[in-house]
Design a protein around this motif. Structure first.
Motif, PDB file in Angstrom:
ATOM      1  N   ASP B 181       5.174 -82.322  55.689  1.00 10.82           N
ATOM      2  CA  ASP B 181       5.981 -82.988  54.681  1.00 10.82           C
ATOM      3  C   ASP B 181       5.129 -83.448  53.505  1.00 10.82           C
ATOM      4  OD1 ASP B 181       8.368 -84.132  53.652  1.00 10.82           O
ATOM      5  OD2 ASP B 181       7.652 -86.089  54.296  1.00 10.82           O
ATOM      6  N   ILE B 185       6.058 -79.777  51.926  1.00  9.89           N
ATOM      7  CA  ILE B 185       7.498 -79.881  51.677  1.00  9.89           C
ATOM      8  C   ILE B 185       7.804 -80.686  50.426  1.00  9.89           C
ATOM      9  CG2 ILE B 185       9.672 -80.755  52.617  1.00  9.89           C
ATOM     10  CD1 ILE B 185       8.826 -79.895  55.302  1.00  9.89           C
ATOM     11  N   VAL B 188       7.071 -78.548  47.237  1.00 16.46           N
ATOM     12  CA  VAL B 188       7.917 -77.345  47.246  1.00 16.46           C
ATOM     13  C   VAL B 188       9.386 -77.714  47.088  1.00 16.46           C
ATOM     14  CG1 VAL B 188       8.725 -75.454  48.695  1.00 16.46           C
ATOM     15  CG2 VAL B 188       6.307 -75.924  48.531  1.00 16.46           C
ATOM     16  N   SER B 189       9.798 -78.822  47.727  1.00 17.25           N
ATOM     17  CA  SER B 189      11.213 -79.165  47.603  1.00 17.25           C
ATOM     18  C   SER B 189      11.538 -79.617  46.190  1.00 17.25           C
ATOM     19  CB  SER B 189      11.593 -80.240  48.617  1.00 17.25           C
ATOM     20  OG  SER B 189      11.049 -81.476  48.252  1.00 17.25           O
ATOM     21  N   VAL B 192      11.751 -76.247  44.297  1.00 12.84           N
ATOM     22  CA  VAL B 192      12.872 -75.382  44.641  1.00 12.84           C
ATOM     23  C   VAL B 192      14.201 -76.019  44.264  1.00 12.84           C
ATOM     24  CG1 VAL B 192      14.087 -74.392  46.596  1.00 12.84           C
ATOM     25  CG2 VAL B 192      11.654 -74.137  46.428  1.00 12.84           C
ATOM     26  N   ARG B 193      14.291 -77.334  44.384  1.00  9.55           N
ATOM     27  CA  ARG B 193      15.549 -77.998  44.035  1.00  9.55           C
ATOM     28  C   ARG B 193      15.910 -77.749  42.574  1.00  9.55           C
ATOM     29  NH1 ARG B 193      14.194 -82.708  45.196  1.00  9.55           N
ATOM     30  NH2 ARG B 193      14.876 -82.486  47.340  1.00  9.55           N
ATOM     31  N   PHE B 195      14.619 -75.528  40.449  1.00  9.46           N
ATOM     32  CA  PHE B 195      14.736 -74.100  40.157  1.00  9.46           C
ATOM     33  C   PHE B 195      16.068 -73.540  40.653  1.00  9.46           C
ATOM     34  CE2 PHE B 195      13.976 -69.993  42.381  1.00  9.46           C
ATOM     35  CZ  PHE B 195      14.068 -69.186  41.269  1.00  9.46           C
ATOM     36  N   ALA B 196      16.390 -73.827  41.914  1.00  4.94           N
ATOM     37  CA  ALA B 196      17.589 -73.224  42.499  1.00  4.94           C
ATOM     38  C   ALA B 196      18.858 -73.763  41.850  1.00  4.94           C
ATOM     39  CB  ALA B 196      17.624 -73.488  44.005  1.00  4.94           C
ATOM     40  N   ASN B 197      18.848 -75.041  41.471  1.00  5.27           N
ATOM     41  CA  ASN B 197      20.030 -75.582  40.811  1.00  5.27           C
ATOM     42  C   ASN B 197      20.274 -74.914  39.476  1.00  5.27           C
ATOM     43  OD1 ASN B 197      21.631 -77.917  41.957  1.00  5.27           O
ATOM     44  ND2 ASN B 197      19.555 -78.422  42.561  1.00  5.27           N
ATOM     45  N   GLN B 248      19.723 -83.463  37.853  1.00  7.72           N
ATOM     46  CA  GLN B 248      18.465 -82.914  38.369  1.00  7.72           C
ATOM     47  C   GLN B 248      17.268 -83.609  37.753  1.00  7.72           C
ATOM     48  OE1 GLN B 248      18.088 -81.094  40.999  1.00  7.72           O
ATOM     49  NE2 GLN B 248      20.307 -81.175  41.122  1.00  7.72           N
ATOM     50  N   PHE B 250      17.246 -86.653  36.731  1.00  4.91           N
ATOM     51  CA  PHE B 250      17.208 -87.973  37.369  1.00  4.91           C
ATOM     52  C   PHE B 250      16.605 -87.894  38.766  1.00  4.91           C
ATOM     53  CE2 PHE B 250      19.240 -91.089  40.156  1.00  4.91           C
ATOM     54  CZ  PHE B 250      18.879 -92.258  39.525  1.00  4.91           C
ATOM     55  N   ILE B 251      17.047 -86.895  39.551  1.00  6.69           N
ATOM     56  CA  ILE B 251      16.551 -86.781  40.922  1.00  6.69           C
ATOM     57  C   ILE B 251      15.060 -86.472  40.929  1.00  6.69           C
ATOM     58  CG2 ILE B 251      16.678 -85.378  43.011  1.00  6.69           C
ATOM     59  CD1 ILE B 251      19.627 -85.217  42.650  1.00  6.69           C
ATOM     60  N   LEU B 255      12.557 -89.015  42.643  1.00 10.74           N
ATOM     61  CA  LEU B 255      11.769 -88.613  43.810  1.00 10.74           C
ATOM     62  C   LEU B 255      10.274 -88.662  43.513  1.00 10.74           C
ATOM     63  CD1 LEU B 255      13.866 -85.801  45.452  1.00 10.74           C
ATOM     64  CD2 LEU B 255      13.220 -87.961  46.434  1.00 10.74           C
ATOM     65  N   VAL B 258       9.408 -92.192  43.898  1.00 15.87           N
ATOM     66  CA  VAL B 258       9.433 -92.578  45.309  1.00 15.87           C
ATOM     67  C   VAL B 258       8.177 -92.082  46.023  1.00 15.87           C
ATOM     68  CG1 VAL B 258      10.590 -92.131  47.495  1.00 15.87           C
ATOM     69  CG2 VAL B 258      11.927 -92.764  45.527  1.00 15.87           C
ATOM     70  N   LEU B 262       5.261 -94.307  47.761  1.00 14.57           N
ATOM     71  CA  LEU B 262       4.872 -94.211  49.165  1.00 14.57           C
ATOM     72  C   LEU B 262       3.357 -94.201  49.334  1.00 14.57           C
ATOM     73  CD1 LEU B 262       7.414 -91.635  50.629  1.00 14.57           C
ATOM     74  CD2 LEU B 262       7.226 -94.036  51.180  1.00 14.57           C
TER      75      LEU B 262
END
Lengths: 76, 267
Positions: B181, B185, B188-189, B192-193, B195-197, B248, B250-251, B255, B258, B262
């Protein structure tokens, strides 16, 4: 196309596969946001912290759905 | 009955022009063959960067103590990112350092995404994997740097990999997953999020309008009604893309914040 074959399905079966794969993350995202709203309503003072946790969970769940899209292109 | 049904079906079998992944690999138009080859998407990117720099640069140069309406608008946007994203997640003392980075990320991604629904550009500049990857790597480097500065590399790795209150046998599963993670992850997430959106959004809108073109103009039969429906749906999806562009951005910004947060030791 002859008269016997009235409807012919052409295209890629993976589209259906992706539709099925999106069900799980769809439910998951719904649960994440629903629970976040619920818990913020119960304890509004923890709203910021809950939102942070919500985004982390949302990120992981949505990634599962998006893997489906990308996998379709990679293994095509 | 059979006649009309069949003519409809055969026409549908020829089909509208379905948008494919090739849309995102357009031919090079400038400096072809060199490493600096420019295709349509890169051109859109460059144009958007120039527009953003010009607008923000001019606004900053003309900034006054008593803001004009335009300056107020820009400040509203910047303060939105600062207060609703960075300070909301990290708090003011930690967040101050990261406000410029997150603001840059948010506005660049927002503007690049908006390109997808600007007539004439019609493709999101973030719709190829490299641009989101660059943003995600920036976040990746930042949260590792923060971790090394605030609590040291190994303390951070230990904290992330060994969740507290987990019984020992479960750790066999938990450690590899958590390690994966942190290292793979997360970046990459993010990539990909975004890009894919953008990819999916462009394909949906393009599909709607190409179906409209086919059913309404090329196919002369009862399927015109379907064409009218896809026409309306295309407009709705375009508006939806505008919303997704903001969402997107905003996310991604949230993230990133966040993940950086962490890296700080638990309070």
């Amino acid at each position: 196309m002859d008269i016997i074959t009235l409807a012919e399905v052409s295209g890629n079966l993976s589209a259906i596969g992706y539709g099925l794969a999106a069900i799980g993350p769809g439910i998951g995202v719904g649960i994440v946001f629903g629970k976040a709203i619920e818990s913020t309503a119960r304890q509004p003072e923890l709203g910021g912290k809950i939102q942070t946790l919500m985004w982390i969970g949302f990120g992981l769940i949505e990634f599962l759905a998006l893997l489906g899209i990308v996998a379709g292109f990679i293994f095509a | 009955m059979h006649e009309t049904l069949l003519s409809g079906l055969t026409l549908a079998a020829n089909g509208p022009e379905i948008p494919t992944v090739d849309e995102f690999l357009p031919p090079e138009i400038l400096f072809a063959g060199t490493p600096f080859a420019i295709n349509r998407i890169i051109l859109v990117r460059l144009v958007m960067v120039v527009i953003m720099l010009a607008v923000l640069g001019v606004s900053a140069a003309k900034a006054k103590l008593i803001p004009s309406r335009w300056q107020g608008f820009i400040e509203w946007g910047i303060e939105y990112v600062r207060d609703k994203i960075v300070y909301e997640v990290m708090g003011e003392t930690r967040g101050k350092r990261y406000v410029p980075m997150i603001t840059t990320l948010f506005f660049t991604i927002l503007m690049f995404n908006i390109c997808g629904i600007i007539p004439g550009m019609n493709i999101a500049a973030t719709a190829t994997i490299m641009m989101p990857l660059a943003f995600a790597l920036w976040t990746f480097v930042q949260y590792w740097r923060t971790a090394c500065r605030e609590q040291g590399f190994f303390t951070y790795l230990k904290k992330e990999c060994i969740p507290q209150g987990v019984p020992a046998p479960v750790l066999i599963i938990a450690i590899p997953i958590q390690l994966l993670d942190v290292v793979v992850i997360r970046p990459v997430s993010l990539t990909v999020r975004l890009f894919a959106n953008m990819l999916a959004g462009h394909i949906i809108v393009a599909l709607c309008f190409s179906a409209t073109q086919f059913f309404l103009i090329e196919a002369h039969n009862w399927m015109a009604a379907f064409g009218a429906a896809t026409f309306v749906f295309g407009f709705i999806m375009t508006l939806f893309e505008g919303f997704v562009a903001y969402l997107q951005a905003f996310i991604f910004a949230t993230l990133s914040t966040v993940y950086i947060n962490l890296s700080y030791p638990e309070d």
